[in-house]
Design a protein around this motif. Sequence first.
Motif, PDB file in Angstrom:
ATOM      1  N   ASN A   4       0.807  -1.217   0.000  1.00 19.41           N
ATOM      2  CA  ASN A   4       0.000   0.000   0.000  1.00 19.41           C
ATOM      3  C   ASN A   4       0.842   1.270   0.000  1.00 19.41           C
ATOM      4  O   ASN A   4       0.309   2.370   0.137  1.00 19.41           O
ATOM      5  N   PHE A  85      -7.278  11.434   2.897  1.00 22.15           N
ATOM      6  CA  PHE A  85      -7.006  10.013   3.064  1.00 22.15           C
ATOM      7  C   PHE A  85      -5.724   9.572   2.359  1.00 22.15           C
ATOM      8  O   PHE A  85      -5.355   8.407   2.419  1.00 22.15           O
ATOM      9  N   GLN A  86      -5.043  10.508   1.707  1.00 22.27           N
ATOM     10  CA  GLN A  86      -3.745  10.209   1.114  1.00 22.27           C
ATOM     11  C   GLN A  86      -2.712  11.152   1.721  1.00 22.27           C
ATOM     12  O   GLN A  86      -2.927  12.368   1.769  1.00 22.27           O
ATOM     13  N   ASP A 116      -4.712   4.401   1.146  1.00 28.48           N
ATOM     14  CA  ASP A 116      -5.573   3.581   1.996  1.00 28.48           C
ATOM     15  C   ASP A 116      -6.177   2.425   1.194  1.00 28.48           C
ATOM     16  O   ASP A 116      -6.846   2.655   0.178  1.00 28.48           O
ATOM     17  N   THR A 248      -0.279   3.374  11.362  1.00 30.82           N
ATOM     18  CA  THR A 248      -1.086   3.022  10.196  1.00 30.82           C
ATOM     19  C   THR A 248      -2.332   3.893  10.119  1.00 30.82           C
ATOM     20  O   THR A 248      -2.788   4.243   9.020  1.00 30.82           O
ATOM     21  N   PHE A 252      -2.952   5.950   6.514  1.00 27.22           N
ATOM     22  CA  PHE A 252      -4.102   5.666   5.657  1.00 27.22           C
ATOM     23  C   PHE A 252      -5.347   6.462   6.029  1.00 27.22           C
ATOM     24  O   PHE A 252      -6.428   6.219   5.480  1.00 27.22           O
ATOM     25  N   ASP A 254      -7.213   6.360   8.611  1.00 30.84           N
ATOM     26  CA  ASP A 254      -8.252   5.442   9.088  1.00 30.84           C
ATOM     27  C   ASP A 254      -8.024   5.178  10.578  1.00 30.84           C
ATOM     28  O   ASP A 254      -7.095   4.454  10.947  1.00 30.84           O
ATOM     29  N   ALA A 257      -7.330   1.575  11.794  1.00 31.28           N
ATOM     30  CA  ALA A 257      -6.155   0.830  11.358  1.00 31.28           C
ATOM     31  C   ALA A 257      -5.160   0.703  12.509  1.00 31.28           C
ATOM     32  O   ALA A 257      -4.709   1.697  13.071  1.00 31.28           O
TER      33      ALA A 257
END
Length: 322
Positions: A4, A85-86, A116, A248, A252, A254, A257
Amino acid sequence: MEKNTFATSAYIATSPESAFDYLCSLKNLDDWTLFSRMKEQIDEDTWLGSASGYHKNLYYHVKKLESQLFYGIEWHCGFEYQKYFQVYPVLLFPPDYIEPGTDEKGVYFHWLSFVDPKRQTQMIMQGIHTVHTSECRSLKAILERKLGLTTAAKGRYFIDTDTIYVDAPVELGIEYLKDLHNIDEWAHLLRRTGEITADSGEFKDEYDQKVKVSVRLHSLSKYYLLEQESFYPDYKFYQRSVALLIPTSYAFGDPEASGFILHRITFWKTNEAFAHGKLQIEDFGAESMNIKRLLEGKAGNLQSFDRGMSYLPKTQELVASR
């Protein structure tokens, strides 16, 4: 390697300050990227623009990293304002960081990309190597052309990386890796032979050569940077590497995560093999596998190692375990 993430690097014959100033301006993405075109400025550090990997616009945000070691920034992207999200960290290493005392000028550009897995498209991950590698060349050319160069300058070093996902708390990783007493467990090419202090220790390598290993920990944005330096006193040889430990959840975007991404940045002489220290990127990769296994064992996540080197969201973990 962690699937990823993607990293690309280049030596650029310009000053670190010039490269940093250029990269801090999001409007300059118009000039060197494939199709990131800034259309509307939202605030001082944010634009709305087109993207190479989507048929819809992205919000682009730039953040300056605070470090006394080198210049750095992060680019953040997302479909909604302030919901990114990036994340794309960029580090700019001066040559004398890699080789203390060198007379080489210029800067070593390192660009790390996270996408992600819950949101990534097939095109993004299939195309990221092609696009970012070409964009990196474009950036290098623009900055060197500004100084009158007509062909690509060559650096004395090149950067290679090893990346792995560790399903353990990043705090556990930091405490374990900064303690040089633990090297005997995870670094199979080194063994302790002398005194170990809080930041350095005496070891021998696989050829029984004396080596002094030192570590330094730095906080960088929402993650950590761990410097490791090996010095061979009998040969006056230094080898420096950098490890990023990035939660993480941050990489990502998130919060669900778990764990962290271990990204190791290494520096190698162009067209010249080292005689001491790590001789190939696989030496770092082998250590990373050991680190993953040991830390996940300490955290009680014994199934994660079997799933390989990459992060999987919980839903994908369930599918993989069936």
